[in-house]
Scaffold this active site. Structure first.
Site, short mmCIF file in Angstrom:
data_model
loop_
_atom_site.label_atom_id
_atom_site.label_comp_id
_atom_site.label_asym_id
_atom_site.label_seq_id
_atom_site.Cartn_x
_atom_site.Cartn_y
_atom_site.Cartn_z
CG PHE A 48 -1.79 1.09 1.50
CD1 PHE A 48 -3.05 1.11 0.90
CD2 PHE A 48 -1.45 2.13 2.38
CE1 PHE A 48 -3.95 2.15 1.17
CE2 PHE A 48 -2.34 3.17 2.64
CZ PHE A 48 -3.59 3.17 2.04
CB SER A 100 4.05 7.22 3.57
OG SER A 100 3.06 6.90 4.51
CD GLU A 101 4.08 11.31 -2.41
OE1 GLU A 101 4.45 12.51 -2.34
OE2 GLU A 101 3.36 10.85 -3.32
CB SER A 148 1.07 13.28 9.75
OG SER A 148 1.85 12.53 10.65
CB ILE A 206 6.32 0.83 0.48
CG1 ILE A 206 6.09 2.29 0.06
CG2 ILE A 206 5.18 -0.08 0.01
CD1 ILE A 206 4.94 3.02 0.76
CB THR A 207 4.81 -2.53 5.19
OG1 THR A 207 5.16 -1.56 6.18
CG2 THR A 207 4.81 -3.92 5.81
CD GLU A 210 -2.44 0.37 8.80
OE1 GLU A 210 -3.65 0.59 8.94
OE2 GLU A 210 -1.97 -0.70 8.37
CD GLU A 220 1.80 12.27 18.41
OE1 GLU A 220 2.10 11.55 17.44
OE2 GLU A 220 2.21 12.02 19.57
N1 CAA Z 1 -13.64 7.98 5.03
C1 CAA Z 1 -14.09 8.64 3.93
N2 CAA Z 1 -13.77 9.94 3.67
C2 CAA Z 1 -12.98 10.56 4.54
C3 CAA Z 1 -12.48 9.95 5.70
C4 CAA Z 1 -12.85 8.60 5.94
N3 CAA Z 1 -12.41 7.96 7.02
N4 CAA Z 1 -11.71 10.83 6.37
C5 CAA Z 1 -11.72 11.97 5.67
N5 CAA Z 1 -12.50 11.81 4.57
C6 CAA Z 1 -12.80 12.82 3.56
C7 CAA Z 1 -13.40 14.06 4.25
O1 CAA Z 1 -14.82 13.92 4.39
C8 CAA Z 1 -13.05 15.17 3.30
O2 CAA Z 1 -13.95 15.14 2.20
P1 CAA Z 1 -14.48 16.52 1.53
O3 CAA Z 1 -13.22 17.24 1.07
O4 CAA Z 1 -15.35 16.04 0.43
O5 CAA Z 1 -15.18 17.25 2.63
C9 CAA Z 1 -11.68 14.72 2.75
O6 CAA Z 1 -11.59 13.30 2.97
C10 CAA Z 1 -10.53 15.42 3.45
O7 CAA Z 1 -10.64 15.17 4.85
P2 CAA Z 1 -9.81 16.00 5.93
O8 CAA Z 1 -10.02 17.46 5.67
O9 CAA Z 1 -10.12 15.46 7.27
O10 CAA Z 1 -8.30 15.64 5.47
P3 CAA Z 1 -6.90 16.14 6.03
O11 CAA Z 1 -6.04 16.49 4.89
O12 CAA Z 1 -7.10 17.13 7.12
O13 CAA Z 1 -6.28 14.78 6.66
C11 CAA Z 1 -5.95 13.04 8.29
C12 CAA Z 1 -6.91 14.04 7.61
C13 CAA Z 1 -6.81 12.21 9.21
C14 CAA Z 1 -4.86 13.74 9.11
C15 CAA Z 1 -5.28 12.13 7.21
O14 CAA Z 1 -4.39 12.87 6.42
C16 CAA Z 1 -4.55 10.96 7.82
O15 CAA Z 1 -5.18 9.94 8.15
N6 CAA Z 1 -3.19 11.03 7.98
C17 CAA Z 1 -2.40 9.89 8.42
C18 CAA Z 1 -1.93 9.09 7.25
C19 CAA Z 1 -1.75 7.64 7.56
O16 CAA Z 1 -2.39 7.08 8.43
N7 CAA Z 1 -0.90 6.99 6.79
C20 CAA Z 1 -0.73 5.59 6.90
C21 CAA Z 1 0.03 5.05 5.72
S1 CAA Z 1 -0.14 3.30 5.54
C22 CAA Z 1 0.81 2.61 6.74
O17 CAA Z 1 1.35 3.26 7.58
C23 CAA Z 1 0.86 1.10 6.65
C24 CAA Z 1 1.75 0.40 7.54
O18 CAA Z 1 2.56 0.99 8.19
C25 CAA Z 1 1.71 -1.01 7.68
P1 FAD Z 2 5.40 13.26 10.21
O1 FAD Z 2 4.12 13.40 9.51
O2 FAD Z 2 6.58 14.04 9.72
O3 FAD Z 2 5.21 13.51 11.75
C1 FAD Z 2 6.29 13.80 12.64
C2 FAD Z 2 5.70 14.07 14.03
O4 FAD Z 2 4.81 15.20 13.99
C3 FAD Z 2 4.87 12.89 14.56
O5 FAD Z 2 5.02 12.80 15.96
C4 FAD Z 2 3.44 13.31 14.24
O6 FAD Z 2 2.48 12.70 15.08
C5 FAD Z 2 3.53 14.82 14.48
N1 FAD Z 2 2.49 15.52 13.71
C6 FAD Z 2 2.40 15.67 12.37
N2 FAD Z 2 1.29 16.33 12.03
C7 FAD Z 2 0.64 16.60 13.20
C8 FAD Z 2 -0.60 17.24 13.53
N3 FAD Z 2 -1.42 17.72 12.60
N4 FAD Z 2 -0.94 17.33 14.85
C9 FAD Z 2 -0.14 16.82 15.81
N5 FAD Z 2 1.03 16.21 15.56
C10 FAD Z 2 1.41 16.08 14.27
N6 FAD Z 2 3.27 4.22 4.73
C11 FAD Z 2 2.62 3.68 3.68
O7 FAD Z 2 2.00 4.39 2.90
N7 FAD Z 2 2.62 2.34 3.47
C12 FAD Z 2 3.27 1.48 4.28
O8 FAD Z 2 3.22 0.27 4.05
C13 FAD Z 2 3.98 2.02 5.39
N8 FAD Z 2 4.69 1.20 6.21
C14 FAD Z 2 5.48 1.73 7.18
C15 FAD Z 2 6.36 0.92 7.90
C16 FAD Z 2 7.23 1.48 8.80
C17 FAD Z 2 8.19 0.59 9.55
C18 FAD Z 2 7.24 2.88 9.03
C19 FAD Z 2 8.22 3.52 9.99
C20 FAD Z 2 6.36 3.69 8.36
C21 FAD Z 2 5.49 3.13 7.42
N9 FAD Z 2 4.65 3.95 6.64
C22 FAD Z 2 3.96 3.42 5.59
C23 FAD Z 2 4.63 5.37 6.86
C24 FAD Z 2 3.87 5.81 8.11
O9 FAD Z 2 2.49 5.72 7.90
C25 FAD Z 2 4.29 7.24 8.46
O10 FAD Z 2 5.62 7.16 8.96
C26 FAD Z 2 3.38 7.91 9.46
O11 FAD Z 2 2.09 8.11 8.92
C27 FAD Z 2 3.94 9.24 9.97
O12 FAD Z 2 4.38 10.06 8.93
P2 FAD Z 2 5.87 10.72 8.99
O13 FAD Z 2 6.80 9.61 9.31
O14 FAD Z 2 6.07 11.47 7.74
O15 FAD Z 2 5.83 11.69 10.21
#
Ligand code: CAA
Ligand code: FAD
Length: 381
Positions: free
Chosen positions: A123, A126-127, A132, A157-158, A363, A367
């Protein structure tokens, strides 16, 4: 409210617990030490139907419910958190969005081999500058004739080093902000897709992640997942489900640390008594148990809302936040129960401590879970 498991869920729990005890747990320390991807366990999980748990049998999956998925994730993660996340990415971040957003033809082409475990998924949201702030996508997909040309970099990317298929998020219309993001399903062996070296990590060392580079990678319209401009909603809806899986992973890590600590506390003696007979240690174990049960209830609640087809963004974030913070506290306290033995690799709790940390980061960091939960509160006002 009935909190008991169904007969089928209990049977699945027994099957996965036995698999985890016999085949996964004995390898966990070695996999961690060598940072080795557990290919043989991934193959076994495919045979046991654990890579497409909620996918209907007609599409190659096991056709089970979200609670069953949580049960399986807890069991596998308690034995090896790295193996747990490999499984969770394929299930909740790849199969799940395909099940929800793919056309019938896309399901046949991409979902069936993933759910069977013939292929492994990743999936790519992230870039380097969009973690976040997931909407700040810089990877672009530019219209070119009857297809699209993709360029950009994805981070951490996991399953990236191993994946055959990926769910990719790109910017197709920067003027429209999050409404300009489009999701594609891509062939990870295609031309213009390359992988960086695997990340050297603190924990979950047997799960591999890396950067993925797209250089003029061509895709066609039939690889668009959902609608052009609808990609951000695909990502958010997918994470609503993915976060339940990470909550279950955290639960598994917490349970493993607790069980190790409880066993040790019954055995180790100081001042002529078992250390569990010192109230300071007994209360630590009591608090661990409360945290784990509360985390499990929150996780099951989020999964049961999913099963009923109700929106569960806030409940998923609550489960992931609480379970991940519980896993970190339990693993830290488990080291304390072990004393010096907790600090060395001869015992498993230092690994649980290192593995737990990531559940507060990926995920969505803790925060960001609080952002989602508090935004939900504001929506109700
Ligand atoms: N379902 C459907 N729609 C949604 C939604 C949801 N859960 N959450 C938001 N939306 C929609 C909103 O309704 C809004 O729609 P409109 O523009 O039509 O009103 C739109 O999306 C934008 O929503 P926000 O204004 O809330 O968006 P934002 O830019 O402020 O971001 C956020 C919200 C919750 C911070 C989001 O950016 C976020 O979840 N950030 C974290 C990213 C993350 O979790 N990455 C994980 C990567 S995968 C990974 O990490 C895998 C791994 O390790 C194994
Ligand atoms: P940043 O966004 O730079 O955040 C840095 C700090 O600032 C954090 O403490 C954060 O909580 C805080 N912060 C940022 N914004 C706010 C706010 N609005 N309010 C309060 N605090 C804030 N991504 C994928 O897409 N696919 C994957 O499979 C995947 N696998 C991963 C596996 C590993 C081992 C790791 C380390 C990461 C993986 N990720 C993946 C990425 C992961 O989802 C991100 O690292 C995570 O979402 C945080 O983003 P960042 O590292 O850029 O931190």
């Amino acid at each position: 409210m009935d909190l008991s498991l169904t007969e089928d869920q209990e049977a699945l729990q027994k099957m996965v617990r036995e698999f985890a005890a016999r085949e996964v747990k004995p390898l966990a320390a070695e996999l961690d030490r060598e940072a080795r991807f557990p290919k043989e366990l991934v193959r076994r999980m495919a045979e046991l139907g654990l890579l497409g748990i909620e996918v209907p049998e007609a599409y190659g999956g096991s056709g089970l419910d979200p609670i069953s998925y949580v049960i399986a994730m807890e069991e596998v993660s308690a034995a090896c958190a790295s193996t747990g996340v490999i499984m969770s990415v394929n299930n909740s971040l790849v199969c799940d969005p395909l099940l929800k957003f793919a056309t019938e033809a896309q399901k046949q082409r991409w979902l069936v081999p993933l759910a069977r475990g013939d292929k492994l998924g990743c999936f790519m949201l992230s870039e380097p500058n969009a973690g976040s702030d997931a909407a700040a996508q810089k990877t672009t997909a530019v219209r070119d004739g009857d297809g699209w040309v993709i360029s950009g970099v994805k981070n951490w990317i996991t399953n990236g080093p191993q994946a055959d298929t990926g769910i990719l998020f790109t910017m197709t219309d920067p003027e429209r902000g999050n409404g300009g993001i489009t999701a594609f399903v891509v062939d990870m062996h295609g031309e213009g897709v390359s992988r960086g070296p695997k990340d050297d990590k603190l924990g979950i060392r047997a799960s591999h992640s890396c950067q993925i580079f797209f250089t003029d990678h061509r895709v066609s319209d039939d690889q668009i997942l959902g609608q052009v401009g609808g990609g951000f909603k695909v990502a958010m809806a997918t994470l609503d489900c993915g976060r339940i899986g990470i909550a279950a992973q955290a639960l598994g890590i917490a349970r493993a640390a607790f069980e190790a600590a409880a066993e040790y506390a019954l055995d180790r003696k100081t001042f002529g008594r078992r250390i569990i007979d010192h109230q300071a240690i007994a209360f630590m174990l009591a608090d661990m148990q409360v945290g784990i049960d509360a985390a499990r209830l929150l996780t099951y609640r989020a999964a049961s809302l999913k099963a009923r087809g109700q929106r569960h963004s806030v409940e998923s974030s609550m489960a992931k936040l609480f379970a991940s913070e519980t896993a970190n506290k339990v693993a830290k306290d488990a080291i304390q129960v072990f004393g010096g033995n907790g600090y060395v690799t001869e015992y498993p709790v230092e690994r649980h401590f290192r593995d737990a940390k990531i559940t507060e980061i990926y995920e969505g960091t803790s925060e960001i879970q609080r952002v989602v939960i508090s935004a939900g509160l504001l929506r109700r006002k």
